[in-house]
Scaffold this active site. Sequence first.
Site, PDB file in Angstrom:
ATOM      1  N   GLU A 118      12.291 -33.879  45.796  1.00  0.00           N
ATOM      2  CA  GLU A 118      11.176 -34.034  46.750  1.00  0.00           C
ATOM      3  C   GLU A 118      11.265 -32.952  47.841  1.00  0.00           C
ATOM      4  O   GLU A 118      12.340 -32.697  48.389  1.00  0.00           O
ATOM      5  CB  GLU A 118      11.281 -35.425  47.397  1.00  0.00           C
ATOM      6  N   LYS A 195       2.338 -38.409  46.954  1.00  0.00           N
ATOM      7  CA  LYS A 195       3.160 -39.601  47.233  1.00  0.00           C
ATOM      8  C   LYS A 195       2.247 -40.711  47.735  1.00  0.00           C
ATOM      9  O   LYS A 195       1.461 -40.499  48.676  1.00  0.00           O
ATOM     10  CB  LYS A 195       4.188 -39.226  48.299  1.00  0.00           C
ATOM     11  N   CYS A 232       9.576 -40.477  45.492  1.00  0.00           N
ATOM     12  CA  CYS A 232      10.605 -41.193  46.261  1.00  0.00           C
ATOM     13  C   CYS A 232      10.339 -42.679  46.555  1.00  0.00           C
ATOM     14  O   CYS A 232      10.639 -43.526  45.744  1.00  0.00           O
ATOM     15  CB  CYS A 232      10.948 -40.451  47.540  1.00  0.00           C
TER      16      CYS A 232
END
Length: 362
Positions: A118, A195, A232
Site C-alpha cells: 500500500e 480503498k 489494507c
Amino acid sequence: MSGELKSLESVLDKYIPEDELREVKRILYGKKLGKLSLPASAEALATERDFELAGYVFEAKPEEMRHPRLVNIGLIQNQIVLPTTAPILQQREALCQRISSMIEVAAQCDVNIVCLQEAWTMPFVFCTREKQPWCEFAESAEDGPTIKLMQELAKKYNMVIVCPILERDELHGDILANTAVVISNSGKVMGKSRKNHIPRTGDFNESTYYMEGDTGHRVFDTQFGKIAINICYGRHHPQNWMMYGINGAEIVFNPSATIGALSEPMWAIEARNAAIANSYFTCAINRVGTEQFPNEFTSGDGQPAHKDFGNFYGSSYVAAPDGSRTPGLSRTKDGLLVSRVDLNLCRQVKDKWDFRVSSLKY
Ligand SMILES: NC(=O)NCCC(=O)O
C-alpha cells in the site's frame, strides 16, 4: 529477546523437533506446499541487493476438460529507503529504484503478476495528520510519474503490475484517494481500485487525507487471471472480500501497511479466511521497518506524543481456497515472495466444499 522477531516460522523451526514440526506445520498451514525452484541468478541478485527471496507451489488436481492455469504471483514488501526528512522527490526516486531492482528479480523468476505494498511510493505519513509536505507524494493514477515507470517495466517484463499509490485526481476537484492501479502486461493502465474502508483507529486515521473510495468492487480480467484489490483496512470486512468474489475474482490482493501492536494476531487469519470463504487466492502484503517523522503526533489514547508509528511487521503471504498458505516473509526485511498457483484450484474447492458465492438469483 533483543530486537524484533525475524519470523514466527524461524521460531518454530528452531525449537520444534523435526517429526513434530511437520505435523505442527500441517495443522497451522494446511497441506505442504512444494518449494518453487528459482534461478540461481535471481537468488544471487536478491542476496546482493539484500532482500529475502522465497518461492512456493500451490498445486491443483489434473482435470480432463481443462488445462492447468498456472500463474506466478509475486508479492513485494519493503521499507522506505531515505529518511522522511529528505526532499520528497528524492524519497520517491530512491523507492522507485529499489522497487525496480526487486521487480527485475521477479521477472527473472517468471512472475506474471506482481503486487506492491500500500502507498509504496512514500512513507506511511497518514499517522501524522499533517498535510504538507506529504500530499506532494500524490500523483495521477492515469499518468503520474510512478505509473509511467511501472508501465515501462510491465511491458519490458510482460508482467501485470498492481501499483498502490496516493492518488491525486486532477479531473475531479484534485481530491486524494488511496488507490491501486492495475497495469496490464502490455503496459496499459487497465483501471484503478480505490480503498473503500478508511481506518479511524489510533494512529491510523487517514480521513484527514481522503474518504472512502467510489470504485466499488472492480475485478480486472488480465491475461493471467481475474484479479481484484482489497486495500489494507478492507480486509477486516468479510462482505468486502465477498463482493470481489461475487464479481468473479480469482486472486485478491491486500496491499497493506499495519503495525504489530494493532493487528498482528489478526494478520494470519483474515486474508486466509477470505481465501477459504470465497474460493479464491488471497495475497496479503505488509511493509517493514519503523518510520520516524519530524514532528511528534498523538494517538488520541492518553499516551505521550511520539515521532514513530511502531514497527511494520511484513509477514506477507499467499493463501489458497483450500486453506493452505505459504509461510510469511520476514517481519523485518525487504522481500519478494513468488507463488506458483493453479487457478483451477478455485473451482475444485467450490465443488468440494460448496462455499459458493453467486450473483445469480434462483
Ligand atoms: N493502512 C491501513 O489501512 N491500516 C489500518 C490498520 C489495519 O488495518 O491493520
